[in-house]
Design a protein around this motif. Structure first.
Motif: not given
Length: 383
Positions: A219-224, A229-231
């Motif tokens: 889950p942390d990898a998904f978030a990172r 990508e958002a940034s």
């Protein structure tokens, strides 16, 4: 921007693949290119000065950093060439999977205790540039994780006595790697056809040992990755698919702690060579592959498989590749038909200097075992 024909098997806004009649991933691994597995080419390994060493880590330690960097640079510049990429396309392949180690991001390496070759990034840029230019889809695979995700495996880049990956500080290094790779993919034009990033290749097949990987690292990898990508202002249509080994692999359910699996993908490795439940005779192998159900987590790609058989029989008369090409052609077809019931497949590997086409896609085509027209296997199905 990734402007490719969409894969019908994945959500329409979240996938890219060059057009193919099959609509399936048909690919090869670039094994030993960026993580050298000595068994794949003992001759090249020896020519680099690495004879007798178990892994890249061991060879760099033995040669010294500067000499090792020079030896590995020569290897990276010659193992996979632009002509190889062109030949893959000629043979009907549309995908490559590139195994890399976390040490590709060189500032992640502990300089006082870890020993890996430096300078690989420019060669990675080169090969993904060739593949992107040829219209191939690219899976970037974290094949060698910090601390090693399996013990005594050269594919981790280090022949570690224990699997040291499964702890928070090693996860953090892996997270920094996938975040950096995500940014590189979206900012470097040569990486434009990379559509998928795999979080770790072949973790331990132990549900308990892999528990924190599932509950924390995934889950942390998904978030990172999504935050990176958002940034960068990456649109949803250009977001990377994030791949994990599927539940069939044996590390537990990869989705158990993921709040959203819309953009997830799964990797399945299938080697009958090591499946003791299948009788070791030709018709049993054909029957097992024809009936093989790799379903479960969706979408799944069978990201590693081969035509190799158990070591104790592989050179016997019934299995010798020189005299059994017809069988191996049938078995190749049976496996492809099974794996294309899922999203597709990536053969291990493109090139192996073994004098044995069962591990080398290139050699198997040259031997007439694998057809250049992959659709033709359905016209002559063994199933």
């Amino acid at each position: 921007m990734k402007a490719f024909t969409l894969l019908v098997s994945l959500p329409a806004t979240l996938a890219w693949l060059p057009g193919s009649d099959s609509g399936k991933i048909r690919g090869v691994n670039l094994g030993t290119h960026f993580i050298f597995e000595p068994w794949i080419s003992d001759e090249v390994w020896s020519s680099m000065g690495c004879a007798g060493q178990n892994s890249e880590f061991d060879c760099v330690l033995a040669l010294g950093q500067d000499a090792a960097d020079a030896a590995f640079a020569e290897h990276w510049g010659s193992w996979i060439t632009q002509d190889d990429i062109s030949l893959m396309r000629e043979y009907g392949l549309n995908t490559i999977r590139i195994p890399v180690g976390y040490w590709m991001k060189e500032d992640l390496v502990y300089g006082d205790s870890e020993h890996f070759p430096r300078g690989g990034l420019q060669y990675l840029e080169q090969v993904v540039g060739w593949a992107s230019g040829a219209g191939m889809y690219i899976i970037m695979d974290l094949h060698g994780a910090p601390g090693a995700q399996q013990p005594n495996q050269p594919f981790t880049g280090q022949y570690a006595p224990t699997a040291g990956f499964y702890q928070d500080f090693q996860y953090e290094r892996a997270l920094e790697f996938v975040e950096w790779m995500t940014t590189t993919i979206h900012q470097n034009e040569k990486f434009r056809n990379v559509g998928m990033i795999e979080l770790v290749n072949e973790p331990v097949q132990d549900v308990d040992q892999a528990a924190t990987m599932r509950s924390s690292y995934y889950p942390d990898a998904f978030a990172r990755i999504r935050d990176a990508e958002a940034s960068l202002g990456v649109s949803e249509a250009n977001a990377l698919h994030i791949q994990m080994m599927n539940e069939k692999w044996g590390s537990g359910d990869p989705t158990e702690s993921l709040p959203d699996t819309t953009v997830a993908a799964y990797d399945d490795h299938r080697y009958l060579k090591w499946d003791g439940s299948v009788a070791v005779d030709k018709e049993s192998y054909i029957a097992a592959s024809c009936a093989d159900d790799r379903g479960g987590n969706t979408p799944t790609i069978v990201g590693e498989w081969s035509l190799s058989v158990p070591d104790d029989v592989q050179w016997s008369g019934d299995w010798d590749p020189a005299s059994n090409a017809e069988f191996y052609a049938r078995w190749f077809a049976a496996q492809v038909i099974a794996y294309e019931k899922q999203l597709g497949w990536v053969f291990w590997t493109w090139r192996a200097d073994l004098g044995d086409y069962r591990w080398s896609y290139k050699d198997a085509v040259e031997a007439g075992v694998i057809p250049k027209d992959l659709d033709s296997i359905y016209d002559n199905s063994p199933c």
